[in-house]
Design a protein around this motif. Structure first.
Motif, short mmCIF file in Angstrom:
data_model
loop_
_atom_site.label_atom_id
_atom_site.label_comp_id
_atom_site.label_asym_id
_atom_site.label_seq_id
_atom_site.Cartn_x
_atom_site.Cartn_y
_atom_site.Cartn_z
N GLY A 1 0.80 -1.22 0.00
CA GLY A 1 0.00 0.00 0.00
C GLY A 1 0.83 1.26 0.00
O GLY A 1 0.47 2.25 0.65
N GLY A 2 1.97 1.24 -0.71
CA GLY A 2 2.83 2.41 -0.77
C GLY A 2 3.84 2.50 0.35
O GLY A 2 4.70 3.37 0.34
N LEU A 3 3.73 1.60 1.34
CA LEU A 3 4.68 1.59 2.46
C LEU A 3 5.85 0.67 2.16
O LEU A 3 5.67 -0.42 1.60
CB LEU A 3 3.99 1.10 3.74
N ASP A 4 7.05 1.09 2.56
CA ASP A 4 8.21 0.20 2.51
C ASP A 4 8.12 -0.76 3.69
O ASP A 4 8.10 -0.34 4.84
CB ASP A 4 9.51 1.00 2.59
N VAL A 5 8.09 -2.05 3.38
CA VAL A 5 7.96 -3.09 4.41
C VAL A 5 9.09 -4.09 4.24
O VAL A 5 9.34 -4.59 3.14
CB VAL A 5 6.60 -3.81 4.31
N ASP A 6 9.81 -4.35 5.32
CA ASP A 6 10.85 -5.38 5.31
C ASP A 6 10.20 -6.73 5.58
O ASP A 6 9.58 -6.93 6.63
CB ASP A 6 11.92 -5.08 6.35
N PHE A 7 10.35 -7.64 4.63
CA PHE A 7 9.75 -8.97 4.73
C PHE A 7 10.85 -10.00 4.99
O PHE A 7 11.85 -10.06 4.28
CB PHE A 7 9.02 -9.32 3.43
N TYR A 8 10.67 -10.79 6.06
CA TYR A 8 11.61 -11.84 6.43
C TYR A 8 10.91 -13.19 6.36
O TYR A 8 9.75 -13.30 6.79
CB TYR A 8 12.13 -11.63 7.87
N TRP A 9 11.58 -14.19 5.84
CA TRP A 9 10.99 -15.53 5.79
C TRP A 9 11.98 -16.55 6.33
O TRP A 9 13.19 -16.41 6.21
CB TRP A 9 10.55 -15.90 4.38
N ASP A 10 11.43 -17.59 6.93
CA ASP A 10 12.23 -18.69 7.44
C ASP A 10 11.41 -19.97 7.29
O ASP A 10 10.46 -20.22 8.03
CB ASP A 10 12.58 -18.47 8.91
N VAL A 11 11.75 -20.78 6.28
CA VAL A 11 11.07 -22.06 6.05
C VAL A 11 12.04 -23.21 6.31
O VAL A 11 11.96 -24.27 5.68
CB VAL A 11 10.48 -22.12 4.63
N PHE A 12 12.96 -22.99 7.24
CA PHE A 12 13.95 -24.01 7.60
C PHE A 12 13.28 -25.33 7.96
O PHE A 12 13.69 -26.40 7.51
CB PHE A 12 14.77 -23.48 8.78
N ASN A 13 12.22 -25.26 8.77
CA ASN A 13 11.54 -26.49 9.20
C ASN A 13 10.89 -27.21 8.03
O ASN A 13 10.84 -28.44 7.99
CB ASN A 13 10.48 -26.17 10.25
N TRP A 14 10.35 -26.46 7.08
CA TRP A 14 9.73 -27.08 5.92
C TRP A 14 10.75 -27.77 5.03
O TRP A 14 10.49 -28.81 4.46
CB TRP A 14 8.99 -26.02 5.10
#
Length: 321
Positions: A221-234
């Motif tokens: 929505g026009g905002l800068d958002v830092d996205f982190y992911w961790d699918v180590f378990n998967w």
């Protein structure tokens, strides 16, 4: 080959054991959302933690304000003894005042995916003349019920939300970022992670077997958002229990994340006790430490978030197939 042993994003759901189905079926029955708000009560910064919990047989809200704690049943029932009713309770806070908590969930409407109501309710804190905190869309009802003559002078700040979401390959949630509501969709299939915001693809991560943990700045929505992911378990969990994926959406310096208590703590404890050693390793928490270290070091306490404008959305994604 490595890919032959990778669960969730890579494995065939027809090959999963019935034991795994039963384990994830139990998790699927528990919907949990924990939110932290900051507001002013008698000119004192105050933090409210609301935990919404829903199972097949119960629906509840736990409210924590300073040292005050209260659990409410908000289940809808045709039996008068168990019927959800409007209520109120005096709050014993540390401000030398005794405001009152008011609530009404009798007309609350919920989305199928979440335990948190979307409309038709109010939760308010009021003294004799003013509403100090208000959540929900029934403002006039809250004013009439409390006898207050004015709404909050300061809007509460939504600091953080932690939600447990469920799916087979697709995980969806409706989230608010600094007052703006958006549909977030996370898809994990064919070794690829795809993130959509309001139906638009904003991130594609390929070769998850080698990129099972990472971060990327996206626009929401026009905002800068830092996205982190961790699918180590998967990626490295056993096919019998693939654990959960962890995803963090962080605006600015982020918002404080609440401690796990009650049903949420029980859910995580069951997950760790039934998972393999890899699933219960610190690997699945590293993304949280990573996001915290990326922000300023002062964000470890609630008080440091006053006026920071930061927000964090933390998602635990559970596989239900």
């Amino acid at each position: 080959m490595l890919l032959d042993s990778l669960p969730s994003c890579f494995s065939n759901p027809n090959n999963l054991t019935s034991k795994n189905n039963n384990s994830n079926s139990n998790k699927m029955q528990q919907k949990l959302v924990t939110c932290i708000y900051q507001t002013q009560i008698f000119k004192t910064p105050t933090f409210l933690t609301l935990t919404w919990s829903k199972t097949l047989s119960t629906h509840s809200l736990t409210i924590n304000i300073d040292s005050f704690s209260l659990s409410l049943s908000i289940s809808h029932s045709t039996f008068s003894l168990f019927r959800n009713k409007p209520g109120s309770k005096s709050l014993s806070l540390t401000h030398n005042h005794t405001p009152k908590l008011y609530w009404d969930f009798t007309r609350a409407r919920f989305s199928p995916q979440s335990a948190e109501p979307v409309s038709g309710f109010y939760l308010a804190i009021a003294d004799k003349t003013h509403i100090l905190f208000l959540l929900g869309d029934l403002q006039e009802d809250a004013l009439r019920r409390s006898g207050a003559v004015s709404s909050p002078q300061v809007e509460p700040t939504f600091l953080s939300c932690r939600e447990h979401i469920f799916g087979q390959r697709n995980y969806a949630v409706r989230a608010r970022f600094l007052g703006s509501s958006h549909e977030i969709s996370i898809e994990c299939a064919g070794g690829t992670l795809t993130v959509k915001v309001d139906g638009e693809v904003c991130l594609v991560v390929k070769r998850l077997a080698w990129k099972f943990r990472g971060n990327q700045r996206i626009l929401v929505g026009g905002l800068d958002v830092d996205f982190y992911w961790d699918v180590f378990n998967w990626v490295f969990g056993s096919s019998g229990d693939a654990g959960h994926g962890v995803f963090v959406f962080q605006v600015g310096d982020g918002g404080v994340l609440p401690e796990m208590v009650g049903p949420e703590k029980k859910l995580m404890r069951k997950s760790f006790s039934s998972s393999s050693s890899t699933a219960s390793s610190p690997g699945n928490m590293s993304v949280l430490q990573w996001s915290e270290e990326s922000s300023c070091s002062s964000t470890s306490s609630c008080s440091s978030f006053a006026g920071s404008g930061g927000f964090s959305l933390l998602l635990y994604a559970w596989r239900t197939e």
